[in-house]
Design an enzyme around this catalytic site. Structure first.
Site, short mmCIF file in Angstrom:
data_model
loop_
_atom_site.label_atom_id
_atom_site.label_comp_id
_atom_site.label_asym_id
_atom_site.label_seq_id
_atom_site.Cartn_x
_atom_site.Cartn_y
_atom_site.Cartn_z
NE ARG A 162 -3.69 -1.98 2.82
CZ ARG A 162 -3.52 -3.11 3.50
NH1 ARG A 162 -2.36 -3.35 4.11
NH2 ARG A 162 -4.50 -3.98 3.60
CE LYS A 186 -6.72 -0.34 4.65
NZ LYS A 186 -8.02 -0.57 3.99
CG HIS A 258 -4.46 1.12 -3.93
ND1 HIS A 258 -3.77 1.02 -2.73
CD2 HIS A 258 -5.42 0.16 -3.88
CE1 HIS A 258 -4.30 0.06 -2.00
NE2 HIS A 258 -5.30 -0.47 -2.67
NE ARG A 261 -3.28 -3.14 -1.55
CZ ARG A 261 -2.92 -3.98 -0.58
NH1 ARG A 261 -1.63 -4.29 -0.44
NH2 ARG A 261 -3.81 -4.51 0.22
CG HIS A 284 -7.04 -7.90 1.00
ND1 HIS A 284 -7.25 -8.24 -0.33
CD2 HIS A 284 -6.72 -6.58 1.00
CE1 HIS A 284 -7.06 -7.17 -1.08
NE2 HIS A 284 -6.74 -6.16 -0.31
CE1 TYR A 293 -6.89 -6.08 -7.33
CE2 TYR A 293 -7.07 -7.24 -5.24
CZ TYR A 293 -6.79 -6.09 -5.95
OH TYR A 293 -6.43 -4.93 -5.30
#
Length: 313
Positions: A162, A186, A258, A261, A284, A293
């Protein structure tokens, strides 16, 4: 009845908590807003307050400015927030801004001049392998900034990091011998991601007296990627360098940090990578986030079929 408390990973300063409680109580008791919405708004507002805290904001709701909101939205977009989540967070902020004016807490609405967010395409925009190659080769590596930019781009595409992770990763987080990086993502969660040979080579070239050594200044910390002032690069700098390198590469698509990514994930999937492995590398929490995706790849295949099949014209 007050809405449920925010989750503990978001810290709300005491000077901002009461207004959130009052606003949500008003929505629930006087407007009859559903409890699920109340809970979501509380979390959104807590997240915004936590963002302000991380930016060393020392004021209260009286001091919140439009620029604070814009900067938060930019960070969320860099992290790949969905259009629906962005719209809900903005609804929460717009709501409390109007409530604060109506309650005479502040004279102006800090969200008034912000446009209504438009829903972006459900599928993330990505790049072809050829387009990525052009961007990766665009930096002029005869300068310290060029060496840095090449290393940044190679690491973003090679490991799917990220924007926030690129800006905060430290030198000691990269194991050049084993080819892995320890990334803090995150929720302050750590993960190990593989670093490819080309990215490792670019990072080694950057970590020289001519590369990072030229950019470092007295007091420069351990950030891997630093600016010409010797400080960790900002999102603004990252955005600008990507725009510049895309321009040099002749890429006409809208480029943002992004997008590499997204390319990392879609290209791995196209070449047979396991979806759960991609989930782990991207950091994730939920596999459903990674599954977007698969839709990107299906769309690409359908487009290719329409373009090339003689019976599909």
């Amino acid at each position: 009845m007050r809405a449920p408390a925010e989750k503990p990973n978001f810290i709300v300063p005491d000077g901002m908590r009461d207004e959130i409680d009052d606003f949500l109580a008003y929505l629930e008791l006087e407007r009859g807003v559903a409890k699920n919405t109340i809970f979501a708004y509380r979390r959104d507002l807590a997240q915004f307050c936590d963002f302000l805290r991380r930016k060393n904001f020392a004021g209260t709701w009286k001091n919140v400015a439009t620029d604070n909101v814009s900067e938060w939205l930019a960070e969320l977009n860099d992290d790949g927030i969905s259009a629906r989540s962005e719209a809900r967070k903005m609804a929460a902020l717009r709501g409390i801004a109007k409530f604060l004016v109506a309650s005479n807490v502040r004279p102006d609405d800090f969200c008034e001049v912000l446009g209504t967010p438009h829903f972006r395409n459900a599928l993330p925009e990505t790049l072809s392998v050829e387009e990525v190659e052009k961007i990766l080769n665009a930096p002029t590596i005869s300068t310290p900034q060029g060496l840095r930019d090449r290393a940044i781009l190679e690491l973003m595409y090679g490991s799917g990091l990220r924007a926030s992770e690129i800006c905060t990763i430290e030198i000691q987080s990269i194991n050049l011998e084993e080819g892995v990086a320890r990334v803090r993502g995150k929720g302050n969660k750590e993960r190990l991601v593989p670093v490819g040979s080309k990215a490792l080579k670019a990072i080694r070239n950057y970590l020289t007296d001519f590369g990072r050594g030229r950019l470092a200044k007295p007091g420069t910390g351990s950030a891997l990627f630093i600016s010409q002032w010797g400080k960790a690069i900002s999102r603004k700098t990252l955005w600008a360098l990507m725009q510049e390198q895309a321009r040099r590469a002749g890429i006409q698509k809208k480029i943002h940090p992004h997008v590499l990514r997204h390319a990392f994930a879609t290209h791995l999937l196209a070449n047979g990578a396991d979806l759960r492995a991609i989930q782990e590398m991207l950091g994730h929490a939920d596999l459903s986030t990674t599954q977007i995706y698969t839709a990107v790849e299906k769309t690409r295949l359908a487009d290719e079929h329409r373009r090339t099949h003689p019976r599909d014209h």
